[in-house]
Design an enzyme around this catalytic site. Structure first.
Site, PDB file in Angstrom:
ATOM      1  N   LYS A  70      -9.472 -38.283 -69.055  1.00 46.09           N
ATOM      2  CA  LYS A  70      -9.463 -39.735 -69.274  1.00 46.09           C
ATOM      3  C   LYS A  70     -10.860 -40.324 -69.031  1.00 46.09           C
ATOM      4  O   LYS A  70     -11.351 -41.113 -69.837  1.00 46.09           O
ATOM      5  CB  LYS A  70      -8.417 -40.419 -68.373  1.00 46.09           C
ATOM      6  CG  LYS A  70      -6.988 -39.951 -68.666  1.00 46.09           C
ATOM      7  CD  LYS A  70      -5.951 -40.681 -67.848  1.00 46.09           C
ATOM      8  CE  LYS A  70      -6.058 -40.410 -66.365  1.00 46.09           C
ATOM      9  NZ  LYS A  70      -5.850 -38.987 -66.003  1.00 46.09           N
ATOM     10  N   THR A  71     -11.478 -39.920 -67.910  1.00 42.13           N
ATOM     11  CA  THR A  71     -12.814 -40.443 -67.613  1.00 42.13           C
ATOM     12  C   THR A  71     -13.808 -39.976 -68.671  1.00 42.13           C
ATOM     13  O   THR A  71     -14.642 -40.747 -69.154  1.00 42.13           O
ATOM     14  CB  THR A  71     -13.267 -39.971 -66.214  1.00 42.13           C
ATOM     15  OG1 THR A  71     -12.253 -40.329 -65.276  1.00 42.13           O
ATOM     16  CG2 THR A  71     -14.583 -40.602 -65.803  1.00 42.13           C
ATOM     17  N   ASP A 115     -10.667 -47.074 -63.525  1.00 40.88           N
ATOM     18  CA  ASP A 115      -9.816 -45.916 -63.260  1.00 40.88           C
ATOM     19  C   ASP A 115      -8.661 -46.371 -62.364  1.00 40.88           C
ATOM     20  O   ASP A 115      -8.810 -47.338 -61.615  1.00 40.88           O
ATOM     21  CB  ASP A 115     -10.665 -44.851 -62.549  1.00 40.88           C
ATOM     22  CG  ASP A 115     -10.053 -43.467 -62.674  1.00 40.88           C
ATOM     23  OD1 ASP A 115      -9.052 -43.305 -63.395  1.00 40.88           O
ATOM     24  OD2 ASP A 115     -10.590 -42.533 -62.046  1.00 40.88           O
ATOM     25  N   THR A 164      -2.580 -42.776 -64.154  1.00 41.32           N
ATOM     26  CA  THR A 164      -1.700 -41.615 -64.091  1.00 41.32           C
ATOM     27  C   THR A 164      -0.251 -42.097 -64.162  1.00 41.32           C
ATOM     28  O   THR A 164       0.672 -41.303 -64.135  1.00 41.32           O
ATOM     29  CB  THR A 164      -1.895 -40.860 -62.762  1.00 41.32           C
ATOM     30  OG1 THR A 164      -1.875 -41.796 -61.697  1.00 41.32           O
ATOM     31  CG2 THR A 164      -3.216 -40.117 -62.747  1.00 41.32           C
ATOM     32  N   ARG A 223      -9.666 -29.624 -65.954  1.00 35.54           N
ATOM     33  CA  ARG A 223     -10.401 -29.627 -64.685  1.00 35.54           C
ATOM     34  C   ARG A 223     -10.119 -28.344 -63.894  1.00 35.54           C
ATOM     35  O   ARG A 223     -11.014 -27.758 -63.307  1.00 35.54           O
ATOM     36  CB  ARG A 223     -10.053 -30.860 -63.845  1.00 35.54           C
ATOM     37  CG  ARG A 223     -10.773 -30.843 -62.482  1.00 35.54           C
ATOM     38  CD  ARG A 223     -10.493 -32.079 -61.666  1.00 35.54           C
ATOM     39  NE  ARG A 223     -11.162 -33.234 -62.237  1.00 35.54           N
ATOM     40  CZ  ARG A 223     -10.659 -34.464 -62.210  1.00 35.54           C
ATOM     41  NH1 ARG A 223      -9.496 -34.697 -61.640  1.00 35.54           N
ATOM     42  NH2 ARG A 223     -11.328 -35.461 -62.741  1.00 35.54           N
TER      43      ARG A 223
HETATM   44  P1  ADP Z   1      -9.390 -37.513 -65.641  1.00 38.83           P
HETATM   45  O1  ADP Z   1     -10.260 -38.737 -65.683  1.00 38.83           O
HETATM   46  O2  ADP Z   1      -8.248 -37.557 -66.594  1.00 38.83           O
HETATM   47  O3  ADP Z   1      -8.952 -37.143 -64.239  1.00 38.83           O
HETATM   48  P2  ADP Z   1     -11.830 -36.116 -66.373  1.00 38.83           P
HETATM   49  O4  ADP Z   1     -12.282 -36.819 -67.595  1.00 38.83           O
HETATM   50  O5  ADP Z   1     -12.555 -36.436 -65.098  1.00 38.83           O
HETATM   51  O6  ADP Z   1     -10.257 -36.260 -66.156  1.00 38.83           O
HETATM   52  O7  ADP Z   1     -11.925 -34.542 -66.707  1.00 38.83           O
HETATM   53  C1  ADP Z   1     -12.054 -33.577 -65.705  1.00 38.83           C
HETATM   54  C2  ADP Z   1     -12.982 -32.476 -66.170  1.00 38.83           C
HETATM   55  O8  ADP Z   1     -12.273 -31.682 -67.108  1.00 38.83           O
HETATM   56  C3  ADP Z   1     -14.228 -32.955 -66.883  1.00 38.83           C
HETATM   57  O9  ADP Z   1     -15.349 -32.959 -66.074  1.00 38.83           O
HETATM   58  C4  ADP Z   1     -14.479 -31.941 -67.952  1.00 38.83           C
HETATM   59  O10 ADP Z   1     -15.309 -30.927 -67.415  1.00 38.83           O
HETATM   60  C5  ADP Z   1     -13.132 -31.337 -68.194  1.00 38.83           C
HETATM   61  N1  ADP Z   1     -12.499 -31.790 -69.419  1.00 38.83           N
HETATM   62  C6  ADP Z   1     -11.499 -32.705 -69.525  1.00 38.83           C
HETATM   63  N2  ADP Z   1     -11.105 -32.812 -70.805  1.00 38.83           N
HETATM   64  C7  ADP Z   1     -11.853 -31.970 -71.524  1.00 38.83           C
HETATM   65  C8  ADP Z   1     -11.898 -31.627 -72.909  1.00 38.83           C
HETATM   66  N3  ADP Z   1     -11.048 -32.161 -73.774  1.00 38.83           N
HETATM   67  N4  ADP Z   1     -12.814 -30.739 -73.318  1.00 38.83           N
HETATM   68  C9  ADP Z   1     -13.642 -30.161 -72.421  1.00 38.83           C
HETATM   69  N5  ADP Z   1     -13.632 -30.424 -71.090  1.00 38.83           N
HETATM   70  C10 ADP Z   1     -12.756 -31.315 -70.647  1.00 38.83           C
END
Ligand code: ADP
Length: 358
Positions: A70-71, A115, A164, A223
């Site tokens: 998401k981030t 977030d 979430t 992640r």
């Molecule tokens: P959320 O905000 O949903 O908790 P993040 O955007 O922080 O998730 O993603 C966590 C990590 O997972 C990122 O740093 C990245 O390394 C990896 N990641 C997430 N989605 C992808 C994707 N579609 N392709 C490659 N890496 C990804």
């Protein structure tokens, strides 16, 4: 990192990010983003439409379990729009003044990322309504009868909210998002491609079979996949020649005690409580959470979606029920009458809200 026999050291921390290394592995553009094809296609249209019209796109809500991107997607949205990204989070916006300061610093076209937006405090949320709709806020100065409201212009911006728990968002807030995207767990083949990309960035040699092995134990979560890759790399460099083959990956994952499905400590506690303490259910999520010493929200938002998806837990009108797969995962024989007793086992998501038991 030390080698620990509890795999929760490796997987459960998907709730938190890994800072710099994680940042280097983030996809940088929509084309670079692997998986979530529907979300990518829809976003591409939303962003291209706005660019063609020369305006700011509608506000965007991204929902889904932690670690699914998401981030990263919020950063991509800003990059695709050639805009600056301002980051904050719901819990950081405790007072309306915090949000007013943030909003008044925006310049036209900025992307504001909030977030955990479901955790925003009420006064800040109310301020956000007006900002999202009319690009203005009313700042209240003073208290009591002498308080005055000063209107403040806000530059047109795009809000990207991440949650979430989209069900915990209030109706008025949810209605103000023009586009909502739900991120789902990744397929093993997608995680395998993510791993191959991460290995290239990290400069590690990762065999295809090894990538498949790690992908299968990543809990559908990029992640976790990236985290396991780094731990396997440690093993390959310390105990072998640095090349990650399938055998090296297997041996490393055994050292870190990551199980076949990548279930973490909390997942296993929930399954164990459900089966051992409650005879397989049905049991309400709050009771289950107390039994494992966790917040109901964590069990519901973090743990349960994956266990439902893995076919281990079913949500029924009377509560959570362990499926035969859950009993087997714990090395137990499922009771012969598991599917009887009037419990309709549903393993799919869409109806879930109907059965809210909290
Ligand atoms: P959320 O905000 O949903 O908790 P993040 O955007 O922080 O998730 O993603 C966590 C990590 O997972 C990122 O740093 C990245 O390394 C990896 N990641 C997430 N989605 C992808 C994707 N579609 N392709 C490659 N890496 C990804």
């Amino acid at each position: 990192m030390t080698v620990d026999s509890d795999e929760s050291q490796v997987t459960a921390s998907y709730l938190t990010s890994d800072g710099d290394v994680e940042a280097s592995l983030r996809p940088k553009s929509l084309d670079d983003f692997i998986g979530q094809p529907r979300v990518r296609e829809q976003l591409q249209l939303v962003l291209s439409g706005a660019k063609m019209r020369g305006g700011t796109p509608d506000h965007i809500l991204l929902s889904g379990p932690p670690g699914l991107g998401k981030t990263s997607m919020a950063m991509i949205i800003a990059a695709e729009l050639n805009s600056s990204l301002r980051l904050t989070s719901g819990p950081a916006l405790e007072r309306a003044g915090d949000l007013a300061a943030m909003l008044s610093n925006l310049v036209e076209g900025d992307v504001l990322f909030i977030d955990e937006i479901h955790r925003i405090a009420r006064p800040a949320e109310e301020m956000l309504y007006l900002a999202m709709e009319d690009f203005r806020v009313d700042v209240i100065v003073g208290k009591g009868p002498g308080a005055t409201s000063i209107p403040l212009e806000v530059a047109p911006f795009t809000l990207v909210g991440a949650t979430t728990r989209s069900g915990a968002l209030t109706g008025p807030l949810r209605d103000r998002f023009g586009f909502t995207a739900h991120m789902d767990f990744y397929e093993p083949a997608e995680l395998q491609r993510i791993l191959a990309r991460s290995a290239r960035i990290l400069g590690v040699e990762l065999g295809e079979e090894a990538a498949a092995e790690i992908a299968g134990r990543s809990r559908g979560t990029p992640r976790i996949a990236n985290r396991l890759l780094r731990r396997v790399r440690d093993y390959a460099e310390v105990r072998a020649d640095g090349i990650i083959t399938r055998d090296i990956a297997r041996a490393a994952l055994a050292v870190y005690d990551v199980d076949r499905l990548g279930l973490d400590r909390l997942d296993r506690s929930v399954l164990s409580a459900l089966v051992r303490s409650f005879g397989g259910g049905p049991v309400g999520v709050s009771t289950l959470a107390v039994a494992v010493g966790e917040e109901p929200a964590t069990v519901e938002e973090v743990c349960e979606p994956f266990l439902v998806r893995a076919g281990m837990i079913a949500r029924t009108p009377r509560g959570r029920v362990a499926t035969a797969a859950a009993w087997e995962q714990l090395g137990l024989v499922p009771p012969p009458d598991l599917a009887v007793g009037g419990i309709e086992v549903r393993a799919s998501e869409p109806q879930l809200e109907l059965f809210e038991d909290r």
